[in-house]
Scaffold this motif. Structure first.
Motif, mmCIF file in Angstrom:
data_model
loop_
_atom_site.group_PDB
_atom_site.id
_atom_site.type_symbol
_atom_site.label_atom_id
_atom_site.label_comp_id
_atom_site.label_asym_id
_atom_site.label_seq_id
_atom_site.Cartn_x
_atom_site.Cartn_y
_atom_site.Cartn_z
ATOM 1 N N LEU B 96 -0.645 0.192 12.784
ATOM 2 C CA LEU B 96 -1.535 0.938 11.886
ATOM 3 C C LEU B 96 -0.787 1.980 11.069
ATOM 4 C CD1 LEU B 96 -4.528 1.421 14.325
ATOM 5 C CD2 LEU B 96 -4.550 0.073 12.210
ATOM 6 N N LEU B 97 0.255 2.542 11.653
ATOM 7 C CA LEU B 97 1.006 3.613 10.988
ATOM 8 C C LEU B 97 2.134 3.042 10.137
ATOM 9 C CD1 LEU B 97 1.181 6.092 13.998
ATOM 10 C CD2 LEU B 97 -0.327 6.216 12.005
ATOM 11 N N ASP B 98 1.889 1.842 9.624
ATOM 12 C CA ASP B 98 2.875 1.065 8.893
ATOM 13 C C ASP B 98 3.738 1.900 7.950
ATOM 14 O OD1 ASP B 98 4.201 -1.100 7.996
ATOM 15 O OD2 ASP B 98 2.680 -1.666 6.517
ATOM 16 N N LYS B 99 3.103 2.746 7.128
ATOM 17 C CA LYS B 99 3.881 3.473 6.128
ATOM 18 C C LYS B 99 4.026 4.968 6.480
ATOM 19 C CE LYS B 99 4.236 0.025 3.081
ATOM 20 N NZ LYS B 99 3.933 -1.011 4.074
ATOM 21 N N ALA B 100 3.592 5.330 7.672
ATOM 22 C CA ALA B 100 3.583 6.750 8.015
ATOM 23 C C ALA B 100 4.930 7.172 8.590
ATOM 24 C CB ALA B 100 2.457 7.040 9.005
ATOM 25 N N GLU B 101 5.800 7.551 7.689
ATOM 26 C CA GLU B 101 7.180 7.844 8.047
ATOM 27 C C GLU B 101 7.317 8.929 9.113
ATOM 28 O OE1 GLU B 101 10.893 8.442 5.131
ATOM 29 O OE2 GLU B 101 9.262 7.142 4.471
ATOM 30 N N ARG B 102 6.428 9.913 9.054
ATOM 31 C CA ARG B 102 6.595 11.043 9.982
ATOM 32 C C ARG B 102 6.112 10.699 11.400
ATOM 33 N NH1 ARG B 102 1.237 14.110 9.972
ATOM 34 N NH2 ARG B 102 0.037 12.876 8.501
ATOM 35 N N LEU B 103 5.214 9.708 11.512
ATOM 36 C CA LEU B 103 4.639 9.420 12.826
ATOM 37 C C LEU B 103 5.332 8.282 13.580
ATOM 38 C CD1 LEU B 103 0.866 9.779 11.856
ATOM 39 C CD2 LEU B 103 2.224 11.372 13.231
ATOM 40 N N LEU B 104 5.982 7.386 12.830
ATOM 41 C CA LEU B 104 6.542 6.204 13.495
ATOM 42 C C LEU B 104 7.797 6.456 14.335
ATOM 43 C CD1 LEU B 104 6.007 3.165 11.103
ATOM 44 C CD2 LEU B 104 5.209 3.421 13.446
ATOM 45 N N PRO B 105 8.819 7.124 13.794
ATOM 46 C CA PRO B 105 10.039 7.285 14.599
ATOM 47 C C PRO B 105 9.807 7.935 15.972
ATOM 48 C CG PRO B 105 10.483 7.765 12.308
ATOM 49 C CD PRO B 105 8.993 7.618 12.429
ATOM 50 N N PRO B 106 8.965 8.990 16.063
ATOM 51 C CA PRO B 106 8.765 9.550 17.417
ATOM 52 C C PRO B 106 7.993 8.615 18.350
ATOM 53 C CG PRO B 106 7.422 10.727 15.775
ATOM 54 C CD PRO B 106 8.319 9.811 15.022
ATOM 55 N N LEU B 107 7.271 7.669 17.770
ATOM 56 C CA LEU B 107 6.585 6.675 18.594
ATOM 57 C C LEU B 107 7.619 5.745 19.233
ATOM 58 C CD1 LEU B 107 3.458 6.603 18.580
ATOM 59 C CD2 LEU B 107 3.609 4.594 17.122
ATOM 60 N N ALA B 108 8.588 5.312 18.398
ATOM 61 C CA ALA B 108 9.624 4.403 18.887
ATOM 62 C C ALA B 108 10.451 5.062 19.979
ATOM 63 C CB ALA B 108 10.517 3.965 17.726
ATOM 64 N N SER B 109 10.725 6.353 19.821
ATOM 65 C CA SER B 109 11.612 7.031 20.774
ATOM 66 C C SER B 109 10.881 7.464 22.038
ATOM 67 C CB SER B 109 12.224 8.256 20.105
ATOM 68 O OG SER B 109 11.197 9.209 19.863
ATOM 69 N N GLY B 110 9.553 7.353 22.045
ATOM 70 C CA GLY B 110 8.798 7.757 23.229
ATOM 71 C C GLY B 110 8.441 9.227 23.220
ATOM 72 N N GLU B 111 8.825 9.923 22.154
ATOM 73 C CA GLU B 111 8.511 11.349 22.035
ATOM 74 C C GLU B 111 6.995 11.572 21.959
ATOM 75 O OE1 GLU B 111 10.112 14.179 18.676
ATOM 76 O OE2 GLU B 111 11.470 12.492 19.097
ATOM 77 N N THR B 112 6.320 10.657 21.248
ATOM 78 C CA THR B 112 4.862 10.762 21.165
ATOM 79 C C THR B 112 4.223 9.580 21.876
ATOM 80 O OG1 THR B 112 4.889 9.650 19.032
ATOM 81 C CG2 THR B 112 4.788 12.048 18.997
ATOM 82 N N MET B 113 2.972 9.817 22.209
ATOM 83 C CA MET B 113 2.170 8.833 22.919
ATOM 84 C C MET B 113 0.911 8.732 22.063
ATOM 85 S SD MET B 113 1.083 9.586 26.876
ATOM 86 C CE MET B 113 2.581 9.342 27.789
ATOM 87 N N ALA B 114 0.584 7.540 21.603
ATOM 88 C CA ALA B 114 -0.567 7.423 20.707
ATOM 89 C C ALA B 114 -1.751 6.788 21.405
ATOM 90 C CB ALA B 114 -0.195 6.592 19.485
#
Lengths: 379, 316
Positions: B96-114
């Protein structure tokens, strides 16, 4: 991991599809469990064989196309999608032929396989006896040594296709008093029209003579018709039961075609909501069986043994086949009770699935003991 | 056509399995169920380090994906170990966050939990998630907060309503793709849950003795387990087939089949464990209750079957 076919495989599929489109009878053949239908199905086998479509996975020397397992699967998908007739030669092709490839002599293969491929000789199986069903190893029919061969005496039963078939194969006790029942059995082929053979057809649930009892009284079998080593029949029969044969007993193509026909029937009946889940399950089950088979074929081609895993297969397709036909008959309503439809024929045929080729109870024991590692117990 | 996991994919599954085995997930699940998030967050980081979330995120946003087959492999293992947390929702958010540059990288690194609410006010672990998404008819919102936890039959699934409103991230999110991802991951998780239940029950019936014999030697017991094995082994190819095609009908077929196989196995596991299996203390409960919850998460059996029938005229 991929599900794509090579251009050569796609071309093979196209070639099979074109041939089937041109040759599959436009009117369904009469039931193969009748004399008339048996003859018509035998003639169809000859037509298939004339263009080398009857046993595509066999070596070309025996009437095949060296097609291998993947192309066999492709052919079967096209075959049943085209609405082509049931295979009257199935017992020989899927049970005896793999045994001959693994354990037969070159002479036996040369003698038996071409006429099997053309439908000139239709084979019946002779495993069960009145007192040896699930406990097959307790069988009593015996083979006694004589000049140049063996004399078979005893009774076999539930012999599919034997009412109209030409020859049969099965296990016989060639050594009496072995320590264990599965020892001393020999795998033999014999002529159903030989002196001493009495064939008594048995009407299955709908009365059609789909199988027969065989009474054998000193039936002579020449040495050349013994398959593999004397006394090793059990091991020989089981080795093919557990391997590639488990994959080939029922091809996914058959169920994919049936599921599509069921969907068409459901749509023709106005797509009733109440039956939708059963129709969905038929579609899903066909896809699951196809993909399960692709996975098993991939492992087999990787050189892995399939073994007891074929028991998963057998329980799945046999129960699936009944459920699919039950849905069809329910959808047909009153029409569903008549016996002159393909759905009715398919239903009666499907009902036997959980019983033959090792009952589903035996298969579940095998799954529990050999796949899950549970302790043996009394059956 | 080679419908088999390759050596690398099998090694990935084995390494995740080993990592999760050593993580003592049952105690993590129990902490998580009480709202104690420390051990769960630590486990989340290790899962991220293993690359699981990155498989869902495109390479241009610091991910490795999308790699649906590997993601499926991973979710089978996460399910097998009953890992808690909004796992499915996090990998779905990546779509869903396809183009959301600020939200995607921390998702990949595990920093955020969605987490994500769709078609219902509830989102999984809305209290623990750091990125709360709501899919509404007018688009994808970043929810400003969450309400109280409403208890689930699976205590590790802490469902909370999300506060309506919030920043509109996009009016046209790729809902279809997101649903496909969520269903596939849920199906994989369910298969893992079922496989674990089967393993645990097989082990139990081998050691539990009654009438002077292991109960696993009795046919009534064997046959139920054989049926569970059949159901799971026929769900597996549907799952990986769906990961390859990503067709909605294939994914729906995999979802309903894997979830029903897991649920059948759960019923068998409960029955064969007897009364001990019916207790909350027995770790079996962590998998039993999840099998029930996953059946209806991200697509009920009816919805999935309807999708199969509407997409099923196509030849497989």
């Amino acid at each position: 991991m991929d599900l794509t076919f090579t251009p050569e495989e796609d071309a093979f599929r196209a070639e099979a599809r074109a041939w089937l489109r041109a040759h599959v009878p436009s009117v369904p053949l009469p039931s193969l469990e009748t004399r008339e239908g048996f003859a018509a199905h035998r003639a169809w086998e000859a037509e298939l064989a004339a263009d080398r479509w009857s046993v595509v996975d066999w070596p070309s020397g025996y009437g095949g196309r060296d097609a291998g397992l993947i192309r066999w699967l492709i052919f079967e998908e096209e075959y049943y999608a085209a609405g082509a007739p049931g295979r009257v030669g199935q017992n020989g092709i899927s049970l005896l032929a793999p045994t001959l490839f693994d354990h037969g002599t070159r002479q036996q293969r040369a003698r038996v396989l071409p006429s099997m491929a053309s439908g000139e000789v239709i084979w019946a199986q002779a495993w069960s006896e009145p007192e040896a069903g699930s406990d097959l190893a307790s069988l009593k029919a015996k083979a006694v040594r004589t000049d140049g061969g063996w004399l078979l005496t005893g009774q076999k039963t539930w012999s599919s296709r034997a009412a109209f078939a030409d020859r049969a194969f099965g296990l016989f006790r060639s050594e009496p008093d072995t320590p264990k029942p599965h020892q001393g059995l020999t795998y033999l082929m014999f002529d159903l029209r030989a002196p001493g053979v009495t064939v008594r057809p048995i009407g299955r649930l709908d009365g059609k003579p789909a199988f027969a009892e065989l009474f054998l009284d000193e039936v002579f079998v020449p040495d050349e018709d013994v398959i593999g080593e004397l006394g090793q029949g059990w091991r020989i029969a089981m080795s093919t039961a557990g391997n590639e044969r488990g994959l080939k007993l029922r091809s996914p193509g058959r169920f994919l075609a049936s599921a599509c026909r069921l969907l068409t029937l459901w749509q023709a009946q106005g797509g009733p909501e109440t039956t939708k889940p059963s129709v969905a399950d038929a579609l899903i089950g066909a896809r699951a069986y196809q993909l399960f088979t692709y996975a098993a074929a991939s492992r087999f081609l990787d050189g892995q043994e399939l073994g007891p895993e074929s028991s998963l297969n057998k329980v799945f397709w046999s129960e699936y086949d009944i459920a699919l036909h039950e849905t069809a008959l329910d959808l047909l309503g009153e029409e569903g009770e008549f016996t002159d439809t393909d759905w009715s024929e398919g239903y009666v045929f499907a009902l036997a699935g959980p019983i033959y080729a090792g009952t589903n109870e035996i298969q579940r024991d095998i799954i529990a003991e050999r796949l899950l590692g549970l302790p043996k117990g009394r059956r | 056509m080679r419908f088999l996991l390759d050596a690398e994919q099998r090694a990935f599954a084995a390494s995740l399995d080993a990592m999760l085995t050593s993580a003592d997930t049952p105690s993590v699940v129990r902490d998580w169920s009480r709202g104690e998030r420390g051990s769960g967050r630590a486990l989340w980081s290790r899962i991220a380090q293993a690359g699981v979330f990155a498989l869902a995120v495109p390479e241009e946003y610091d991910g490795l994906g999308p790699r649906p087959v590997e993601l499926t492999v991973a979710f089978v293992e996460l399910g097998r170990h009953a890992v808690p947390g909004p796992l499915v929702e996090t990998v779905t958010a990546a779509v869903l966050l396809d183009k959301a540059e600020r939200l995607l990288p921390p998702l990949a690194s595990g920093e955020t939990m969605a987490t994500l609410a769709y078609g219902s006010p509830y989102a999984l672990d809305g209290d623990a998630a750091t990125t709360r998404l709501a899919l509404t008819p007018d688009g994808l919102h970043l929810a400003p907060g969450h309400g109280p936890v409403r208890p689930s039959l699976d205590p590790a699934r802490r469902l909370t309503p999300l506060t309506p409103g919030g920043e509109l991230l996009t009016p046209t999110p790729p809902v279809g793709h997101a649903l496909a991802r969520a269903r596939l991951a849920t199906a994989a998780q369910a298969l893992g849950v079922g496989l674990a239940l089967l393993d645990k029950t097989v082990a139990y019936v081998k050691q539990r003795t009654q009438f002077g014999a292991p109960i696993g030697s009795f046919q009534a017991v064997k046959h139920r387990l054989a049926d569970a094995k059949i159901a799971l082994e026929f769900a597996r190819p549907l799952l990986f087939g769906a990961a390859l095609t990503m067709e909605p009908a294939d994914i729906a077929a995999a979802k309903v089949t894997a979830c029903e196989a897991a649920y059948t196995t759960a019923r068998t596991a409960l029955q064969l464990h007897g009364a001990i299996g019916y207790t909350a203390e027995c770790d079996l409960s962590l998998w039993l209750t999840k099998a029930r919850a996953l059946r209806t998460a991200w697509g009920t059996p009816d919805e999935c079957r309807a999708l199969v029938v509407s997409g099923g005229g196509r030849r497989w």
